[in-house]
Motif scaffolding. Structure first.
Motif, PDB file in Angstrom:
ATOM      1  N   GLU A  21       0.771  -1.299   0.001  1.00 45.70           N
ATOM      2  CA  GLU A  21      -0.028  -0.042  -0.020  1.00 45.70           C
ATOM      3  C   GLU A  21       0.959   1.219   0.146  1.00 45.70           C
ATOM      4  N   ALA A  22       2.059   1.212   0.718  1.00 42.73           N
ATOM      5  CA  ALA A  22       3.020   2.425   0.783  1.00 42.73           C
ATOM      6  C   ALA A  22       3.569   2.484  -0.700  1.00 42.73           C
ATOM      7  N   ASP A  23       3.872   1.221  -1.127  1.00 48.46           N
ATOM      8  CA  ASP A  23       4.576   1.697  -2.358  1.00 48.46           C
ATOM      9  C   ASP A  23       3.727   2.067  -3.363  1.00 48.46           C
ATOM     10  N   SER A  24       2.443   1.552  -3.713  1.00 44.59           N
ATOM     11  CA  SER A  24       1.226   2.048  -4.316  1.00 44.59           C
ATOM     12  C   SER A  24       1.110   3.724  -4.277  1.00 44.59           C
ATOM     13  N   VAL A 134       0.560   9.449   2.603  1.00 46.29           N
ATOM     14  CA  VAL A 134       0.640   8.184   3.199  1.00 46.29           C
ATOM     15  C   VAL A 134      -0.418   7.127   2.659  1.00 46.29           C
ATOM     16  N   GLY A 135      -0.184   5.924   2.712  1.00 44.53           N
ATOM     17  CA  GLY A 135      -0.958   4.897   2.211  1.00 44.53           C
ATOM     18  C   GLY A 135      -2.133   4.590   3.369  1.00 44.53           C
ATOM     19  N   SER A 136      -2.997   3.952   3.022  1.00 43.74           N
ATOM     20  CA  SER A 136      -4.020   3.180   3.939  1.00 43.74           C
ATOM     21  C   SER A 136      -4.081   1.815   3.472  1.00 43.74           C
ATOM     22  N   ARG A 137      -4.027   0.998   4.531  1.00 36.83           N
ATOM     23  CA  ARG A 137      -4.214  -0.418   4.321  1.00 36.83           C
ATOM     24  C   ARG A 137      -5.749  -0.925   4.180  1.00 36.83           C
ATOM     25  N   GLY A 138      -6.612   0.213   4.602  1.00 34.63           N
ATOM     26  CA  GLY A 138      -7.817  -0.059   4.800  1.00 34.63           C
ATOM     27  C   GLY A 138      -8.515  -0.969   5.806  1.00 34.63           C
ATOM     28  N   SER A 158      -2.129  16.195  12.345  1.00 40.24           N
ATOM     29  CA  SER A 158      -1.213  16.981  11.291  1.00 40.24           C
ATOM     30  C   SER A 158      -1.717  18.566  10.903  1.00 40.24           C
ATOM     31  N   ASN A 159      -0.780  19.432  11.113  1.00 45.23           N
ATOM     32  CA  ASN A 159      -1.152  20.798  10.952  1.00 45.23           C
ATOM     33  C   ASN A 159      -1.101  21.153   9.494  1.00 45.23           C
ATOM     34  N   ILE A 160      -0.507  20.326   8.810  1.00 46.50           N
ATOM     35  CA  ILE A 160      -0.460  20.586   7.031  1.00 46.50           C
ATOM     36  C   ILE A 160      -1.249  19.533   6.493  1.00 46.50           C
ATOM     37  N   PRO A 161      -1.447  19.854   5.258  1.00 44.94           N
ATOM     38  CA  PRO A 161      -2.363  19.001   4.322  1.00 44.94           C
ATOM     39  C   PRO A 161      -1.932  17.772   4.335  1.00 44.94           C
ATOM     40  N   VAL A 162      -2.535  16.498   4.392  1.00 46.69           N
ATOM     41  CA  VAL A 162      -2.304  15.143   4.229  1.00 46.69           C
ATOM     42  C   VAL A 162      -3.075  14.523   3.222  1.00 46.69           C
ATOM     43  N   LEU A 163      -2.400  13.743   2.310  1.00 45.47           N
ATOM     44  CA  LEU A 163      -3.135  12.968   1.346  1.00 45.47           C
ATOM     45  C   LEU A 163      -3.004  11.340   1.642  1.00 45.47           C
ATOM     46  N   VAL A 164      -4.152  10.668   1.932  1.00 47.88           N
ATOM     47  CA  VAL A 164      -4.139   9.590   2.383  1.00 47.88           C
ATOM     48  C   VAL A 164      -4.726   8.921   1.099  1.00 47.88           C
ATOM     49  N   TYR A 165      -3.544   7.615   0.452  1.00 44.35           N
ATOM     50  CA  TYR A 165      -4.036   7.139  -0.815  1.00 44.35           C
ATOM     51  C   TYR A 165      -4.614   5.823  -0.449  1.00 44.35           C
ATOM     52  N   ARG A 166      -5.555   5.230  -0.866  1.00 45.79           N
ATOM     53  CA  ARG A 166      -6.045   4.243  -0.707  1.00 45.79           C
ATOM     54  C   ARG A 166      -6.471   3.367  -2.149  1.00 45.79           C
ATOM     55  N   GLN A 167      -5.938   2.329  -2.396  1.00 46.14           N
ATOM     56  CA  GLN A 167      -6.271   1.690  -3.627  1.00 46.14           C
ATOM     57  C   GLN A 167      -7.967   1.212  -3.817  1.00 46.14           C
TER      58      GLN A 167
END
Length: 167
Positions: A21-24, A134-138, A158-167
């Motif tokens: 998931e992190a690699d993705s 950051v990736g998410s395992r779901g 977090s105080n800054i934008p966070v992008l959570v990637y999930r397949q």
């Protein structure tokens, strides 16, 4: 100041744990968001199960009934476990460096230790990051409630934008 032609350098922290998931998430970032001017800091956090802290003020999450606690007199087992986890971490960091080269991302792998969510946020702050990926395992809501989730922790602290990637 004339801002025409001005390109602000982004500092992007990408949290990686060696999972697919992190690699993705890194691959998605490279394909969809990455800009040549970005300063990319890939953070790998080694959280030794043999070095468990119960003190939340030092990055620990407090007592967790699902965490393996080692007996204080079993130093040989603790030492072996610590060494194995350190060797595995080196392999993961090498894999991340290879992936950065393959994706043509000029980035730096930062290996940190401690509670992953806290350590990643601290590193992002120190790097003056403009965003975190950051990736998410779901995992299911029950497991996330009991065990916690690094992406969930980062998103909510977090105080800054966070992008959570999930397949």
């Amino acid at each position: 100041m004339d801002r025409e032609g001005y390109i602000q350098k982004r500092v992007v922290v990408i949290a990686m744990d060696g999972s697919k998931e992190a690699d993705s998430a890194l691959q998605w970032f490279a394909k969809n968001i990455h800009q040549k001017e970005d300063q990319v800091k890939v953070v790998y956090c080694l959280h030794h199960s043999s070095h468990y802290t119960m003190d939340p003020s030092h990055g620990g999450s407090g007592w967790n009934p699902f965490t393996t606690l080692w007996a204080a007199n079993d130093t040989k087992t603790m030492s072996e476990k610590f060494e194995k986890e350190s060797k595995d971490a080196s392999k993961v960091c090498s894999h991340i460096e290879e992936l950065l080269q393959k994706l043509e991302i000029n980035g730096k792998v930062l290996r940190v230790q401690g509670d992953p969510g806290h350590a990643i946020l601290t590193t992002a702050e120190e790097c003056k990051a403009t965003c975190i990926v950051v990736g998410s395992r779901g995992v299911g809501s029950l497991r996330r409630t009991i065990m916690g989730s690094v992406s969930d922790y980062i998103l909510h602290h977090s105080n800054i934008p966070v992008l959570v990637y999930r397949q």
